[in-house]
Write an enzyme that holds these catalytic residues in place. Sequence first.
Site, PDB file in Angstrom:
ATOM      1  N   ALA A  83       0.857  -1.184   0.000  1.00 31.88           N
ATOM      2  CA  ALA A  83       0.000   0.000   0.000  1.00 31.88           C
ATOM      3  C   ALA A  83       0.896   1.237   0.000  1.00 31.88           C
ATOM      4  O   ALA A  83       2.081   1.152   0.310  1.00 31.88           O
ATOM      5  CB  ALA A  83      -0.890  -0.015   1.229  1.00 31.88           C
TER       6      ALA A  83
ATOM      7  N   GLY B  36      -0.025  -5.208   0.419  1.00 30.61           N
ATOM      8  CA  GLY B  36      -1.188  -5.113  -0.466  1.00 30.61           C
ATOM      9  C   GLY B  36      -0.935  -5.752  -1.834  1.00 30.61           C
ATOM     10  O   GLY B  36      -1.862  -6.246  -2.472  1.00 30.61           O
TER      11      GLY B  36
ATOM     12  N   GLU C  31      -1.508  -9.326  -1.351  1.00 29.44           N
ATOM     13  CA  GLU C  31      -2.945  -9.525  -1.095  1.00 29.44           C
ATOM     14  C   GLU C  31      -3.724  -9.476  -2.412  1.00 29.44           C
ATOM     15  O   GLU C  31      -4.681 -10.220  -2.603  1.00 29.44           O
ATOM     16  CB  GLU C  31      -3.458  -8.466  -0.119  1.00 29.44           C
ATOM     17  CG  GLU C  31      -2.917  -8.711   1.301  1.00 29.44           C
ATOM     18  CD  GLU C  31      -3.374  -7.653   2.286  1.00 29.44           C
ATOM     19  OE1 GLU C  31      -2.932  -6.507   2.146  1.00 29.44           O
ATOM     20  OE2 GLU C  31      -4.171  -7.979   3.179  1.00 29.44           O
TER      21      GLU C  31
ATOM     22  N   GLU D  93       3.322  -6.163   6.979  1.00 32.61           N
ATOM     23  CA  GLU D  93       2.587  -5.070   7.644  1.00 32.61           C
ATOM     24  C   GLU D  93       2.926  -4.908   9.107  1.00 32.61           C
ATOM     25  O   GLU D  93       2.984  -3.803   9.635  1.00 32.61           O
ATOM     26  CB  GLU D  93       1.072  -5.289   7.514  1.00 32.61           C
ATOM     27  CG  GLU D  93       0.502  -4.982   6.143  1.00 32.61           C
ATOM     28  CD  GLU D  93       0.609  -6.138   5.168  1.00 32.61           C
ATOM     29  OE1 GLU D  93       1.364  -7.104   5.446  1.00 32.61           O
ATOM     30  OE2 GLU D  93      -0.051  -6.073   4.111  1.00 32.61           O
TER      31      GLU D  93
END
Length: 684
Positions: free
Chosen positions: A70, A116, A119, A141
């Site tokens: 992210a 992310g 993911e 994370e």
Amino acid sequence: MASTKYKHWQLKADSDNIAWLHFDKADSGTNTLGREVIDELSAVLDDMETERPRGLVILSDKPNGFIAGADIHEFARIENIDQAREVIRRGQGVINRIARFRFPTVALIHGFCLGGGYELALGCDYRIADDDVTTKIGLPEVRLGIHPGFGGVARLPQLIGAPAAMNLMLSGRAVSARAAKKIGMIDYAVPRRHLHEAACSLIQKPPKKLTASGWKAATNHALIRPLLARYLRKQVAKKAAKEHYPAPYAMIDLWAKHSGDSSAMLYGEEVSLARLVVGETAQNLIRVFLLQEKLKSLGDKKQFVPKRVHVIGGGVMGGDIAAWCALRGMQVTVQDREEATLARVIERAAKLYKKKLKKPRLVQEVLDRLTPDINGLGVAQADVVIEAIFEDIDAKQALYREVEPKMKAGALLATNTSSIPLDTLSDCLSDPSRLVGIHFFNPVAMMQLVEIVTAENTSPEVAAKAAAFTRHIDRLPLPVTSTPGFLVNRVLMPYLLEAVVIESEGISAKAIDQVALDFGMPMGPIALADTVGLDICLAVAETLSRTLYKDTKVEVPARLRALVESGKLGKKSGQGFYHYPANKKSKAEASNPGKGEYRPADIQDRLMMRMINEARACLREGVVSDAELLDAGIIFGTGFAPFRGGPMHYIEAQGVEQLIKKMHHLHESHGERFNPDESWLSTT
Ligand code: NAI
């Protein structure tokens, strides 16, 4: 047909009606998932729903990787829980749409595939990765004080079973493509040239999708989860206290509560992550990440591209600096007065390479770049010459006189000195502006920070080259002035000395170390002193007390001197404040049990306030140019509790008034060394 209506994404259909979705984030060297990127992806997916391709392949056009995660800059700007939830919902939304497509979907991975990014790959039916060593896959994370929120906690345990999934997410570790294949995180690891073909064949003949089966699936069962969760909480507690690092605990709770129920889990991820991301720990760890980016940006790799390094002095530091430079791709020659020392350098280097690279072929490749050079022939070809001989002015100057005329024009001349002013050293050079300090920390392979030391007459161009060089060897440059102790040793020393004073008051070393660990330091001050070597601590303390601390009447504690005089030098001699058994598996025992577990209430303040007070003095004197660099230097150079965001940030969070009161109180009860630095007064 190629569509160019998007800024960050490009959709191309091939003759088999396979859609190839290329991600190439505009104005950035790295793909990250920010708001604009995700919104645009959502629009691309709208198009796909009408076009109905045979299959979808998502890939990156960036050379360095697929998606690094992210956009952390956006995370830092989130102001409240509602905003955070909205960001998370958007991310989950696009990934869920990909997961629901009726045609096969493939993530084609190379380089970074993190957070992310992975993911998103987990939302695809299949994942294929380049088997090159540069491929790194994981969910890191937790290192930012948060947990995955775009479906990672929901999907990874279902894919590979809870033990492996929780281990990866709780450690934040990234793995190679081969390791990822082995644990089932990806379907295939293939050479780069086969990626395209592998994706086509998966879409043309989609096999059964991977999912955990047998005992791995059973680990997600409702009856097993409470037991496993209890075990995991215990393991995490050994490494991170819940009040300092809540994210791993929240992640275990989520999995234990919702595993197997995908919509409850996604909702749980949203709520829990939103709460964490606006919390103090995550905001501070995000700050540390951004500080690290700032340090990286201080060295411009394009400005100076060194290939050959010559290191003089093959001792503790020189040997390890040479080994590290070779590992990072430099052609290195290392010079010492004795053959035997050089043999030890190579031996130590081989050990490091085996640990880092594992494969004998790769180890040999790096060893081939590291050449012992007793006659110093490498000087003439070197782009960078690093001096790391004894801490002795005359010896260093004699060496420079010999080396300077042999060096190439434009080559860097750097010293690793810890305490000699650069102006004194450069005095003997025909061009004094060419000497710069590149101050590494021990152990070189572990300490990311390097101080770039400049004196008044150091040329700015030379300093910029030195910073660029440290980026080429993957270290973080911190510009500091050539003042005693520079930044890191100067702030560390009062803290270490205070610990020694407390120990000589009869408090056990263990109790003192525990207090520092409770604050969040990675190692207690007494254990640190033993690790650095008490002789080295004494030498630095003596230099600093002669120069810097003379007004504050900081004396070198007699206990430190006595230990050194009796040959107790810390870990390296088997005995210091602790006793180190020859059998490394047994625990080190404090040599002076003192008052056992007893710890006076003010010792945490005594330790930390001395460090913080010295940090303020450094900022006031301009040892570093701003408060952010000060925080960055102290976090990366001393391990200062990262979740507190650095000493200056800590002062802000605690309140200046509050801390000044503490300083006054300590000043009254413990004397001059707690005299508040004058900078405190100007803040009230
Ligand atoms: P060391 O004593 O382990 O190694 C010095 C080496 O230099 C010896 O192997 C010696 O044979 C060699 N040497 C001396 N004169 C030489 C010459 N004229 N030509 C070639 N080789 C020569 O010392 P250490 O600890 O590695 O320190 C080196 C420098 O690094 C010092 O300036 C020290 O202040 C600095 N430093 C030390 C740190 C530490 O933790 N030990 C940390 C950061 C900097």
